[in-house]
Design an enzyme around this catalytic site. Structure first.
Site, PDB file in Angstrom:
ATOM      1  N   SER A 140       6.345  -0.257   3.068  1.00  0.00           N
ATOM      2  CA  SER A 140       5.316  -0.255   2.025  1.00  0.00           C
ATOM      3  C   SER A 140       4.114  -1.166   2.275  1.00  0.00           C
ATOM      4  O   SER A 140       3.207  -1.205   1.457  1.00  0.00           O
ATOM      5  CB  SER A 140       5.956  -0.656   0.688  1.00  0.00           C
ATOM      6  OG  SER A 140       6.359  -2.012   0.732  1.00  0.00           O
ATOM      7  N   TYR A 187       0.062   3.566   6.695  1.00  0.00           N
ATOM      8  CA  TYR A 187       0.914   3.570   5.491  1.00  0.00           C
ATOM      9  C   TYR A 187       0.526   4.728   4.572  1.00  0.00           C
ATOM     10  O   TYR A 187       1.365   5.560   4.210  1.00  0.00           O
ATOM     11  CB  TYR A 187       0.795   2.236   4.740  1.00  0.00           C
ATOM     12  CG  TYR A 187       1.328   2.294   3.316  1.00  0.00           C
ATOM     13  CD1 TYR A 187       2.675   2.549   3.067  1.00  0.00           C
ATOM     14  CD2 TYR A 187       0.473   2.110   2.221  1.00  0.00           C
ATOM     15  CE1 TYR A 187       3.167   2.626   1.765  1.00  0.00           C
ATOM     16  CE2 TYR A 187       0.962   2.178   0.921  1.00  0.00           C
ATOM     17  CZ  TYR A 187       2.307   2.434   0.688  1.00  0.00           C
ATOM     18  OH  TYR A 187       2.782   2.511  -0.595  1.00  0.00           O
ATOM     19  N   LYS A 240       2.587   8.162   3.481  1.00  0.00           N
ATOM     20  CA  LYS A 240       2.929   8.491   2.084  1.00  0.00           C
ATOM     21  C   LYS A 240       2.305   9.845   1.708  1.00  0.00           C
ATOM     22  O   LYS A 240       2.930  10.662   1.024  1.00  0.00           O
ATOM     23  CB  LYS A 240       2.443   7.401   1.115  1.00  0.00           C
ATOM     24  CG  LYS A 240       3.188   6.087   1.195  1.00  0.00           C
ATOM     25  CD  LYS A 240       4.659   6.167   0.799  1.00  0.00           C
ATOM     26  CE  LYS A 240       4.889   6.403  -0.672  1.00  0.00           C
ATOM     27  NZ  LYS A 240       6.340   6.297  -1.028  1.00  0.00           N
ATOM     28  N   THR A 285       1.861   6.470  -4.019  1.00  0.00           N
ATOM     29  CA  THR A 285       0.797   5.469  -4.206  1.00  0.00           C
ATOM     30  C   THR A 285      -0.568   6.122  -4.391  1.00  0.00           C
ATOM     31  O   THR A 285      -0.800   7.233  -3.918  1.00  0.00           O
ATOM     32  CB  THR A 285       0.758   4.547  -2.955  1.00  0.00           C
ATOM     33  OG1 THR A 285      -0.434   3.792  -2.975  1.00  0.00           O
ATOM     34  CG2 THR A 285       0.763   5.358  -1.663  1.00  0.00           C
ATOM     35  N   ASP A 286      -1.480   5.395  -5.030  1.00  0.00           N
ATOM     36  CA  ASP A 286      -2.859   5.892  -5.164  1.00  0.00           C
ATOM     37  C   ASP A 286      -3.602   5.847  -3.822  1.00  0.00           C
ATOM     38  O   ASP A 286      -4.672   6.436  -3.686  1.00  0.00           O
ATOM     39  CB  ASP A 286      -3.631   5.093  -6.225  1.00  0.00           C
ATOM     40  CG  ASP A 286      -3.762   3.602  -5.916  1.00  0.00           C
ATOM     41  OD1 ASP A 286      -3.166   3.132  -4.928  1.00  0.00           O
ATOM     42  OD2 ASP A 286      -4.477   2.908  -6.676  1.00  0.00           O
ATOM     43  N   GLU A 287      -3.015   5.140  -2.835  1.00  0.00           N
ATOM     44  CA  GLU A 287      -3.726   4.981  -1.558  1.00  0.00           C
ATOM     45  C   GLU A 287      -3.869   6.304  -0.802  1.00  0.00           C
ATOM     46  O   GLU A 287      -4.687   6.417   0.106  1.00  0.00           O
ATOM     47  CB  GLU A 287      -3.032   3.911  -0.692  1.00  0.00           C
ATOM     48  CG  GLU A 287      -2.957   2.590  -1.441  1.00  0.00           C
ATOM     49  CD  GLU A 287      -2.495   1.393  -0.628  1.00  0.00           C
ATOM     50  OE1 GLU A 287      -2.645   1.403   0.603  1.00  0.00           O
ATOM     51  OE2 GLU A 287      -1.991   0.443  -1.252  1.00  0.00           O
ATOM     52  N   ASP A 324     -11.385  -9.343   8.748  1.00  0.00           N
ATOM     53  CA  ASP A 324     -11.018  -8.283   7.802  1.00  0.00           C
ATOM     54  C   ASP A 324      -9.869  -7.434   8.351  1.00  0.00           C
ATOM     55  O   ASP A 324      -9.680  -7.334   9.568  1.00  0.00           O
ATOM     56  CB  ASP A 324     -12.240  -7.393   7.538  1.00  0.00           C
ATOM     57  CG  ASP A 324     -12.181  -6.730   6.168  1.00  0.00           C
ATOM     58  OD1 ASP A 324     -11.144  -6.860   5.484  1.00  0.00           O
ATOM     59  OD2 ASP A 324     -13.182  -6.086   5.777  1.00  0.00           O
TER      60      ASP A 324
END
Ligand code: NAD
Ligand code: TYD
Length: 353
Positions: free
Chosen positions: A89, A159, A163, A134-136, A289
Site C-alpha cells: 500500500s 502502486y 490498484k 484507492t482514489d489514486e 521530491d
C-alpha cells in the site's frame, strides 16, 4: 435474510483492515470473521489484541499470491462474503520495488476472484466480493475539481497502477462471470495503528524523536484526509446496502496541503510534549521530491452520501488530536514496529535523499 454469515477479510492485520475487523467482530456477533493476512512488515497482530479471543473471530496466516492455498481456504470455509483489503500500500515502496505490488495487488486479487467464482457457482443473493481501493487510481488533479465515480482511470505510480489493474479485474469478473462485486475508492486515511511510513504517523514519530521531518518537494501537494474509523463505517454501509456492480467514492471533504497539515501536527505535538510552540516546526526539512508525485487528490462522495446516507462523523481537528494522543500513549506499539527492518527501510528511503 440469513444473519449467520462467514466473511473473509483480507489484510485484517494492517491499518484499515484491523479497524474493519474490530468493527465487524464487535458489531456482528452472528458473523464468523476470518482474517487472512500474510503478516508482512505492515501486518501486526498486536493491532487486534482486544478482539483476538472473541468466539466469532479467527486468524489465518497466508499469502493471497498462493493460488492453491486460496482455493483450498475458500473450499474449507465456504465464505458468504469477502472484503478484500490485503495489498502492498505504500507509494514510495512501489517506486523502489514495483514487482511486489504486481504480485500482491494484481495476482493476489485475481486468485481471490477465481476462488470466489469457483465456490459461488450458484450465485446466491447473499454472496458479495467487496474490493477496497484507492482514489489514486484516478490520477492527479489540478487546483480545482473532484474525482467522481465516472472519472477515467489515470494511475501514475506503480502502486496506483496495480490498484487500478485490480479494480478493472474485479469489474471484469462482474461483467464476464456475473460475480457479485462492489468497489469503493477512498482518499487518504489517518488514525491509530497506521504503519509509520505514511506521512502522519511517520511525522508524529519523528517529532517525538526530534528527527528531521522530510517534506517532499515544496510541501504543496494536496491530499483529502479521512479518519480511518469513518472509512470502516463506510465499508460496512456499502457491504450491506451497496448496489452490486457499483462503485462508491469515499472521502473526507477535508483537503490539506502537506505543509499546512504538518504545521498543525507540529503545534499539537509541541502542546502535548510540553515544548515551546514553534520547536517542532524547526525540524521541517525540504527533501528531493517523490518521483511522479501526484499534485492533488480530492474526492466527491455525494453518491455514497445521497444513496446510502453515509457521511464522515469526525471533524479533522478532533481526529488529528485523537490520533496524536493515541501514538503518544502507545509508545510500545511504535517502538515495536520501528525496530529491526524499519531502520533499514528508513535509511534507504531518507538518509540518501
Ligand atoms: P496496510 O499496508 O496497512 O495493510 C496491508 C495488509 O495486507 C497488511 O496487514 C499486510 O500484512 C497484508 N498483506 C500484504 N500482502 C499480502 C499478501 N500477499 N497476502 C496476504 N496479506 C497481505 O494497508 P492499509 O493502509 O490498511 O490499506 C488497506 C487497503 O485499503 C489497501 O488495499 C489499500 O490499497 C486501500 N486503501 C488505503 C488507503 C490509505 O490511506 N491507507 C486509502 C484508500 C484505500
Ligand atoms: P503518503 O502518506 O505516503 O500517502 P500517499 O502518497 O498515498 O498520498 O503521503 C502523503 C503526502 O505526504 C504525499 O503528498 C507525499 C507526502 N510525504 C512527504 O512529504 N514526506 C514523507 O516522508 C512522506 C511519507 C510523504
Amino acid at each position: 435474510m440469513n444473519l449467520k454469515k462467514t466473511i473473509l477479510i483480507t489484510g485484517g492485520a494492517g491499518f484499515i483492515g484491523s479497524h474493519l475487523v474490530r468493527l465487524y467482530v464487535n458489531k456482528y456477533p452472528d458473523y464468523k470473521i476470518i482474517n487472512l493476512d500474510k503478516l508482512t512488515y505492515a501486518g501486526n497482530l498486536a493491532n487486534l489484541k482486544d478482539i483476538e479471543d472473541k468466539a466469532n473471530y479467527e486468524f489465518v496466516k497466508g499469502d493471497i499470491v498462493d493460488a492453491d492455498f486460496i482455493h483450498d481456504l475458500f473450499c474449507k470455509y465456504e465464505f458468504d462474503g469477502v472484503i478484500h483489503l490485503a495489498a502492498e500500500s505504500h507509494v514510495d515502496r512501489s517506486i523502489t520495488n514495483p514487482t511486489e505490488f504486481i504480485f500482491t495487488n494484481i495476482v493476489g486479487t485475481t486468485n481471490l476472484l477465481n476462488a470466489a467464482k469457483f465456490i459461488w457457482k450458484e450465485n446466491n443473493k447473499e454472496n458479495l466480493f467487496y474490493h477496497v481501493s484507492t482514489d489514486e487510481v484516478y490520477g492527479s488533479l489540478g487546483k480545482t475539481g473532484f474525482f467522481v465515480e465516472t472519472t477515467p482511470y489515470d494511475p501514475r505510480s506503480p502502486y496506483s497502477a496495480s490498484k487500478a489493474s485490480s479494480d478493472h479485474l474485479v469489474r471484469a469478473y462482474y461483467h464476464t462471470f456475473n460475480l457479485p462485486v462492489v468497489i469503493s475508492n477512498c482518499s487518504n486515511n489517518y488514525g491509530s495503528f497506521q504503519f509509520p511510513e505514511k506521512l502522519i504517523p511517520l511525522f508524529i514519530n519523528n517529532i517525538r524523536e526530534n528527527k528531521p521531518l522530510p517534506v517532499y518537494g515544496k510541501g504543496e501537494n494536496i491530499r483529502d484526509w479521512l479518519y480511518v474509523e469513518d472509512h470502516a463505517i463506510a465499508i460496512d454501509t456499502i457491504y450491506h446496502n451497496g448496489k452490486i456492480g457499483d462503485t462508491y467514492n469515499i472521502g473526507g471533504h477535508n483537503e490539506w496541503t502537506n505543509i499546512a497539515l504538518i504545521k498543525v501536527m507540529c503545534k499539537e505535538m509541541d502542546k502535548r510534549l510540553g515544548r515551546k510552540i514553534g520547536t517542532s516546526e524547526k525540524l521541517i526539512t525540504y527533501v528531493k521530491d517523490r518521483a511522479g508525485h501526484d499534485l492533488r487528490y480530492a474526492i466527491d462522495s455525494t453518491k455514497l452520501q445521497e444513496e446510502l446516507g453515509w457521511k464522515p462523523s469526525l471533524q479533522f481537528e478532533e481526529g488529528i488530536e485523537r490520533t496524536i494522543g493515541w501514538y503518544l500513549e502507545n509508545e510500545d506499539w511504535l517502538k515495536n514496529v520501528t525496530s529491526g527492518q524499519y531502520q533499514k527501510y528508513y535509511e534507504e528511503q531518507y538518509e540518501k535523499r
